[in-house]
Design an enzyme around this catalytic site. Structure first.
Site, PDB file in Angstrom:
ATOM      1  N   ASP A   6      27.206 -37.504 -12.227  1.00 27.60           N
ATOM      2  CA  ASP A   6      26.171 -37.386 -13.254  1.00 27.60           C
ATOM      3  C   ASP A   6      24.871 -37.899 -12.643  1.00 27.60           C
ATOM      4  OD1 ASP A   6      24.512 -37.574 -15.472  1.00 27.60           O
ATOM      5  OD2 ASP A   6      25.586 -39.278 -16.359  1.00 27.60           O
ATOM      6  N   GLY A   8      21.107 -38.430 -13.250  1.00 26.56           N
ATOM      7  CA  GLY A   8      20.027 -38.498 -14.216  1.00 26.56           C
ATOM      8  C   GLY A   8      18.684 -38.623 -13.525  1.00 26.56           C
ATOM      9  N   ARG A  11      19.336 -42.611 -12.045  1.00 29.35           N
ATOM     10  CA  ARG A  11      20.573 -43.053 -11.415  1.00 29.35           C
ATOM     11  C   ARG A  11      21.500 -41.893 -11.068  1.00 29.35           C
ATOM     12  NH1 ARG A  11      19.501 -46.707 -15.459  1.00 29.35           N
ATOM     13  NH2 ARG A  11      19.347 -48.890 -14.823  1.00 29.35           N
ATOM     14  N   GLY A 100      18.852 -29.192 -21.017  1.00 29.76           N
ATOM     15  CA  GLY A 100      19.287 -30.010 -19.895  1.00 29.76           C
ATOM     16  C   GLY A 100      20.795 -30.034 -19.771  1.00 29.76           C
ATOM     17  N   VAL A 101      21.284 -29.853 -18.552  1.00 30.77           N
ATOM     18  CA  VAL A 101      22.728 -29.745 -18.362  1.00 30.77           C
ATOM     19  C   VAL A 101      23.440 -31.033 -18.751  1.00 30.77           C
ATOM     20  CG1 VAL A 101      22.662 -30.414 -15.921  1.00 30.77           C
ATOM     21  CG2 VAL A 101      24.528 -28.969 -16.768  1.00 30.77           C
ATOM     22  N   ASP A 102      22.780 -32.183 -18.605  1.00 30.94           N
ATOM     23  CA  ASP A 102      23.417 -33.434 -19.023  1.00 30.94           C
ATOM     24  C   ASP A 102      23.638 -33.453 -20.527  1.00 30.94           C
ATOM     25  OD1 ASP A 102      20.624 -33.545 -19.443  1.00 30.94           O
ATOM     26  OD2 ASP A 102      20.545 -35.711 -19.135  1.00 30.94           O
ATOM     27  N   THR A 125      16.120 -42.614 -18.949  1.00 29.73           N
ATOM     28  CA  THR A 125      14.673 -42.652 -18.766  1.00 29.73           C
ATOM     29  C   THR A 125      13.992 -41.888 -19.901  1.00 29.73           C
ATOM     30  OG1 THR A 125      15.011 -42.717 -16.384  1.00 29.73           O
ATOM     31  CG2 THR A 125      12.810 -42.138 -17.163  1.00 29.73           C
ATOM     32  N   THR A 181       1.344 -60.158 -26.805  1.00 28.33           N
ATOM     33  CA  THR A 181       1.262 -58.728 -26.502  1.00 28.33           C
ATOM     34  C   THR A 181       2.569 -58.187 -25.953  1.00 28.33           C
ATOM     35  OG1 THR A 181      -1.106 -58.906 -26.110  1.00 28.33           O
ATOM     36  CG2 THR A 181      -0.009 -56.972 -25.197  1.00 28.33           C
TER      37      THR A 181
END
Length: 255
Positions: A6, A8, A11, A100-102, A125, A181
């Protein structure tokens, strides 16, 4: 022996499919360190591997894998692609290749595992949301920026916020409101993401008239889980589970 991969945006994650089980799971960061990630993957490969891949990281990574395979006698490479229908799931996209194939592989795995209406939250991400009804119709999905991307956009496109530290714990009650912040940005980013996903699940449940099973996967899954109001089941290897289906089907077809 089938090695499932896999890839991405950040990763590279892999496991060996052995007697229907995922074993030897490992991961490497390829963003900014592709050579090291490919070397780590290469070192972990068994002899004459059959490598089955879901890749959303682009052609450069695919080319490196192809070169690796070419240098290994007896190795083979299979890049899974999105199709209009597979394993009882029908893609919602008019142009399936644009999904997306994932996402596709995860949706197939989720439908196979749940045997019911299901939503898939993949926290990487980019964060994706997909829904499938009990009959296998993919209903479509959402693509959202991760909490890190939201914070980075504020840093890039404002003049005074600057880089901020990510949230390390889930904020509850009035602690949700940042008192500096860093926490204002970090909590706001996680809250925006979680609220959008909660709303999406609620919308699907209302439209279908039943509460879907919700699977949460991806590198930021554990961090995101605590911010969600939706009850989810963590499936860290959901894309690899889907690749196992593709690998098994191809093996059966070859007999």
């Amino acid at each position: 022996m089938a090695v499932l991969v896999d890839i991405g945006n950040t990763r590279l994650k892999w496991a060996v499919l052995e007697s229907g089980r995922l074993v030897g799971r490992s991961t490497a960061v390829h963003r900014g360190s592709l050579d090291a990630a490919i070397a780590a993957f290469d070192a972990a490969l068994p002899a004459q591997p059959r490598i089955v891949v879901s890749n959303v990281a682009g052609e450069a990574v695919a080319d490196r894998l192809a070169a690796l395979v070419a240098a290994r006698p007896g190795a083979s490479l299979e890049l899974v692609t999105t199709s209009a229908e597979r394993f009882g799931v029908r893609c919602a996209y008019a142009e399936p290749a644009r999904l997306g194939v994932d996402r596709w592989v995860a949706v197939v795995a989720a439908h196979h595992a749940a045997h019911a209406a299901v939503c898939v939250l993949n926290a990487g991400t980019a964060v994706t949301f997909d829904a499938v009804d009990a009959g296998g119709a993919h209903l479509g999905g959402l693509i959202l920026p991760s909490a890190r991307l939201q914070a980075a956009a504020l840093d890039r496109d404002t003049s005074d916020i600057g880089r901020t530290a990510p949230a390390t714990v889930v904020a509850r009650g009035l602690e949700l409101l940042g008192r500096n912040t860093d926490s204002a940005v970090a909590h706001g980013a996680w809250l925006a993401l979680a609220a959008a996903l909660d709303r999406a699940v609620t919308t699907v449940a209302g439209a279908l008239g039943t509460a879907p099973v919700v699977y949460l996967t991806g590198g930021d899954a554990e961090a995101l889980e605590g911010w969600l109001e939706t009850r989810v089941e963590l499936r860290a290897d959901l894309v690899l589970e889907g690749l196992a289906l593709f690998a098994g089907a191809r093996a059966e077809a070859g007999r």
